[in-house]
Scaffold this motif. Structure first.
Motif, mmCIF file in Angstrom:
data_model
loop_
_atom_site.group_PDB
_atom_site.id
_atom_site.type_symbol
_atom_site.label_atom_id
_atom_site.label_comp_id
_atom_site.label_asym_id
_atom_site.label_seq_id
_atom_site.Cartn_x
_atom_site.Cartn_y
_atom_site.Cartn_z
ATOM 1 N N ASP A 212 0.811 -1.216 0.000
ATOM 2 C CA ASP A 212 0.000 0.000 0.000
ATOM 3 C C ASP A 212 0.846 1.268 0.000
ATOM 4 O OD1 ASP A 212 -2.243 -1.553 -0.035
ATOM 5 O OD2 ASP A 212 -2.723 -1.287 2.093
ATOM 6 N N VAL A 213 1.928 1.267 0.751
ATOM 7 C CA VAL A 213 2.784 2.455 0.833
ATOM 8 C C VAL A 213 3.373 2.774 -0.545
ATOM 9 C CG1 VAL A 213 4.923 3.343 1.835
ATOM 10 C CG2 VAL A 213 3.324 2.064 3.254
ATOM 11 N N VAL A 214 3.836 1.746 -1.243
ATOM 12 C CA VAL A 214 4.420 1.932 -2.570
ATOM 13 C C VAL A 214 3.333 2.392 -3.550
ATOM 14 C CG1 VAL A 214 5.546 0.748 -4.503
ATOM 15 C CG2 VAL A 214 6.220 0.239 -2.148
ATOM 16 N N TYR A 215 2.157 1.764 -3.464
ATOM 17 C CA TYR A 215 1.031 2.128 -4.328
ATOM 18 C C TYR A 215 0.692 3.601 -4.155
ATOM 19 C CZ TYR A 215 -3.774 2.370 -6.037
ATOM 20 O OH TYR A 215 -4.915 2.734 -6.698
ATOM 21 N N LEU A 216 0.483 4.034 -2.920
ATOM 22 C CA LEU A 216 0.071 5.408 -2.655
ATOM 23 C C LEU A 216 1.147 6.408 -3.090
ATOM 24 C CD1 LEU A 216 -1.628 4.886 0.816
ATOM 25 C CD2 LEU A 216 -2.750 5.323 -1.384
ATOM 26 N N ALA A 217 2.405 6.081 -2.842
ATOM 27 C CA ALA A 217 3.496 6.978 -3.240
ATOM 28 C C ALA A 217 3.594 7.069 -4.765
ATOM 29 C CB ALA A 217 4.814 6.503 -2.647
ATOM 30 N N ALA A 218 3.458 5.942 -5.446
ATOM 31 C CA ALA A 218 3.565 5.934 -6.911
ATOM 32 C C ALA A 218 2.439 6.753 -7.538
ATOM 33 C CB ALA A 218 3.547 4.500 -7.442
ATOM 34 N N VAL A 219 1.228 6.585 -7.034
ATOM 35 C CA VAL A 219 0.097 7.335 -7.578
ATOM 36 C C VAL A 219 0.235 8.824 -7.247
ATOM 37 C CG1 VAL A 219 -2.401 7.666 -7.419
ATOM 38 C CG2 VAL A 219 -1.463 5.360 -7.630
ATOM 39 N N ALA A 220 0.599 9.129 -6.006
ATOM 40 C CA ALA A 220 0.719 10.534 -5.589
ATOM 41 C C ALA A 220 1.822 11.257 -6.356
ATOM 42 C CB ALA A 220 0.989 10.610 -4.089
ATOM 43 N N ASP A 221 2.928 10.558 -6.630
ATOM 44 C CA ASP A 221 4.066 11.180 -7.309
ATOM 45 C C ASP A 221 4.025 10.985 -8.819
ATOM 46 O OD1 ASP A 221 4.945 11.916 -4.818
ATOM 47 O OD2 ASP A 221 6.357 10.251 -4.626
ATOM 48 N N ASP A 222 2.897 10.453 -9.320
ATOM 49 C CA ASP A 222 2.723 10.242 -10.763
ATOM 50 C C ASP A 222 3.822 9.353 -11.331
ATOM 51 O OD1 ASP A 222 1.414 10.527 -13.188
ATOM 52 O OD2 ASP A 222 2.647 12.231 -13.764
ATOM 53 N N ARG A 223 4.091 8.244 -10.620
ATOM 54 C CA ARG A 223 5.094 7.283 -11.070
ATOM 55 C C ARG A 223 4.415 5.957 -11.400
ATOM 56 N NH1 ARG A 223 8.165 6.057 -6.993
ATOM 57 N NH2 ARG A 223 7.205 7.332 -5.412
ATOM 58 N N VAL A 224 3.379 6.040 -12.261
ATOM 59 C CA VAL A 224 2.647 4.862 -12.715
ATOM 60 C C VAL A 224 2.666 4.894 -14.236
ATOM 61 C CG1 VAL A 224 0.393 3.729 -12.769
ATOM 62 C CG2 VAL A 224 1.153 4.883 -10.692
ATOM 63 N N ASP A 225 2.912 3.743 -14.833
ATOM 64 C CA ASP A 225 2.915 3.682 -16.291
ATOM 65 C C ASP A 225 2.218 2.409 -16.740
ATOM 66 O OD1 ASP A 225 3.380 4.360 -18.911
ATOM 67 O OD2 ASP A 225 5.557 4.290 -18.778
ATOM 68 N N GLY A 226 1.500 2.495 -17.827
ATOM 69 C CA GLY A 226 0.838 1.330 -18.414
ATOM 70 C C GLY A 226 1.770 0.668 -19.408
ATOM 71 N N LEU A 227 2.272 -0.496 -19.052
ATOM 72 C CA LEU A 227 3.221 -1.221 -19.895
ATOM 73 C C LEU A 227 2.783 -2.671 -20.027
ATOM 74 C CD1 LEU A 227 6.454 -0.070 -18.011
ATOM 75 C CD2 LEU A 227 5.625 0.872 -20.168
ATOM 76 N N THR A 228 3.068 -3.275 -21.177
ATOM 77 C CA THR A 228 2.859 -4.711 -21.311
ATOM 78 C C THR A 228 3.941 -5.406 -20.489
ATOM 79 O OG1 THR A 228 4.294 -4.940 -23.223
ATOM 80 C CG2 THR A 228 1.974 -4.410 -23.669
ATOM 81 N N LEU A 229 3.761 -6.688 -20.260
ATOM 82 C CA LEU A 229 4.795 -7.428 -19.536
ATOM 83 C C LEU A 229 6.136 -7.350 -20.265
ATOM 84 C CD1 LEU A 229 2.858 -10.571 -18.311
ATOM 85 C CD2 LEU A 229 4.060 -8.934 -16.888
ATOM 86 N N GLY A 230 6.096 -7.498 -21.574
ATOM 87 C CA GLY A 230 7.335 -7.426 -22.356
ATOM 88 C C GLY A 230 8.027 -6.085 -22.204
ATOM 89 N N GLU A 231 7.254 -4.999 -22.224
ATOM 90 C CA GLU A 231 7.837 -3.668 -22.042
ATOM 91 C C GLU A 231 8.389 -3.511 -20.631
ATOM 92 O OE1 GLU A 231 5.011 -1.078 -25.079
ATOM 93 O OE2 GLU A 231 4.311 -1.486 -23.038
ATOM 94 N N ALA A 232 7.679 -4.040 -19.655
ATOM 95 C CA ALA A 232 8.148 -3.958 -18.271
ATOM 96 C C ALA A 232 9.474 -4.703 -18.106
ATOM 97 C CB ALA A 232 7.104 -4.519 -17.310
ATOM 98 N N PHE A 233 9.622 -5.829 -18.809
ATOM 99 C CA PHE A 233 10.865 -6.594 -18.712
ATOM 100 C C PHE A 233 12.044 -5.860 -19.347
ATOM 101 C CE2 PHE A 233 8.106 -10.613 -18.654
ATOM 102 C CZ PHE A 233 8.016 -10.565 -17.281
ATOM 103 N N SER A 234 11.768 -4.912 -20.239
ATOM 104 C CA SER A 234 12.864 -4.175 -20.880
ATOM 105 C C SER A 234 13.433 -3.082 -19.973
ATOM 106 C CB SER A 234 12.394 -3.563 -22.203
ATOM 107 O OG SER A 234 11.474 -2.511 -21.956
ATOM 108 N N LEU A 235 12.763 -2.821 -18.851
ATOM 109 C CA LEU A 235 13.237 -1.812 -17.899
ATOM 110 C C LEU A 235 13.930 -2.487 -16.718
ATOM 111 C CD1 LEU A 235 10.065 0.474 -17.775
ATOM 112 C CD2 LEU A 235 12.199 0.910 -19.010
ATOM 113 N N PRO A 236 14.797 -1.762 -16.020
ATOM 114 C CA PRO A 236 15.394 -2.335 -14.810
ATOM 115 C C PRO A 236 14.361 -2.441 -13.692
ATOM 116 C CG PRO A 236 16.317 -0.146 -15.265
ATOM 117 C CD PRO A 236 15.344 -0.456 -16.353
#
Length: 160
Positions: free
Chosen positions: A91-115
Motif C-alpha cells: 500500500d505504501v508503494v502504491y500510494l506513493a507511486a500514484v501521488a508522485d505520478d510514477r505509474v505507467d501502463g506497460l505490457t509485460l514485455g515492455e516492463a521486462f525491458s526496464l530495470p
C-alpha cells in the motif's frame, strides 16, 4: 509642428514591465493548466487500466495472448525502475507511486525491458509470463494434434 509625448520614457518602461508581468502570469497559468491536464491523463490511464482488469474479472490471470499483450499498471521509482504491478505492490508503494505520478501502463514485455528494483519480484513476473506462453503453446499444439486426429478419422471413414 511638434508632437507632444503622452508619457515619459519611465512611464513607458513601467507600462511595458506591467504588460510583461501580466503575460508571464498568463503563461504560468496556462503551463500549470497543461501540467494538471497531463497529471489527470496519467491518473486516468492508471485508473482505466485498473478498471479494465476489474471489468474483465480476470484479475492478474494471463490465459490468452491478449492478456499478455494488454498494458498493465506498473509502479515506478524516481529513476523509472519497476517497483512492481500496481495491484501487487504494498500500500505504501502504491500510494506513493500514484501521488508522485510514477505509474505507467506497460505490457509485460515492455516492463521486462526496464530495470527492476527487486529481482525476486521480476523473477515472479518472468515465471508468470513464461508459464503463460508455455500454456498457450501447449494449447496450440494440442489443437493441432486434435485437428490431425479428426482429419485422420475422416479419411478412415471415407475409405469404408
Amino acid at each position: 509642428m511638434a508632437i507632444a509625448a503622452k508619457r515619459t520614457p519611465q512611464e513607458a518602461k513601467e507600462a511595458l514591465a506591467q504588460r510583461r508581468a501580466k503575460a508571464d502570469a498568463r503563461a504560468k497559468a496556462v503551463i500549470e493548466a497543461l501540467r494538471n491536464a497531463g497529471d489527470l491523463r496519467r491518473h486516468q490511464a492508471a485508473a482505466d487500466a485498473l478498471e479494465g482488469l476489474l471489468a474483465r474479472a480476470t484479475g492478474l490471470r494471463f490465459g490468452t495472448l491478449a492478456d499478455l499483450l494488454a498494458p498493465q499498471p506498473w509502479a515506478l521509482d524516481e529513476d523509472g525502475n519497476i517497483l512492481g504491478h500496481l495491484l501487487t505492490v504494498e500500500d505504501v508503494v502504491y500510494l506513493a507511486a500514484v501521488a508522485d505520478d510514477r505509474v505507467d501502463g506497460l505490457t509485460l514485455g515492455e516492463a521486462f525491458s526496464l530495470p527492476w528494483v527487486n529481482l525476486d519480484e521480476r523473477e515472479v513476473w518472468t515465471r508468470v509470463y513464461a508459464d503463460a506462453l508455455r500454456a498457450l503453446a501447449d494449447e496450440a499444439e494440442g489443437q493441432l494434434e486434435a485437428q490431425r486426429r479428426r482429419e485422420a478419422l475422416r479419411q478412415l471413414a471415407s475409405k469404408e
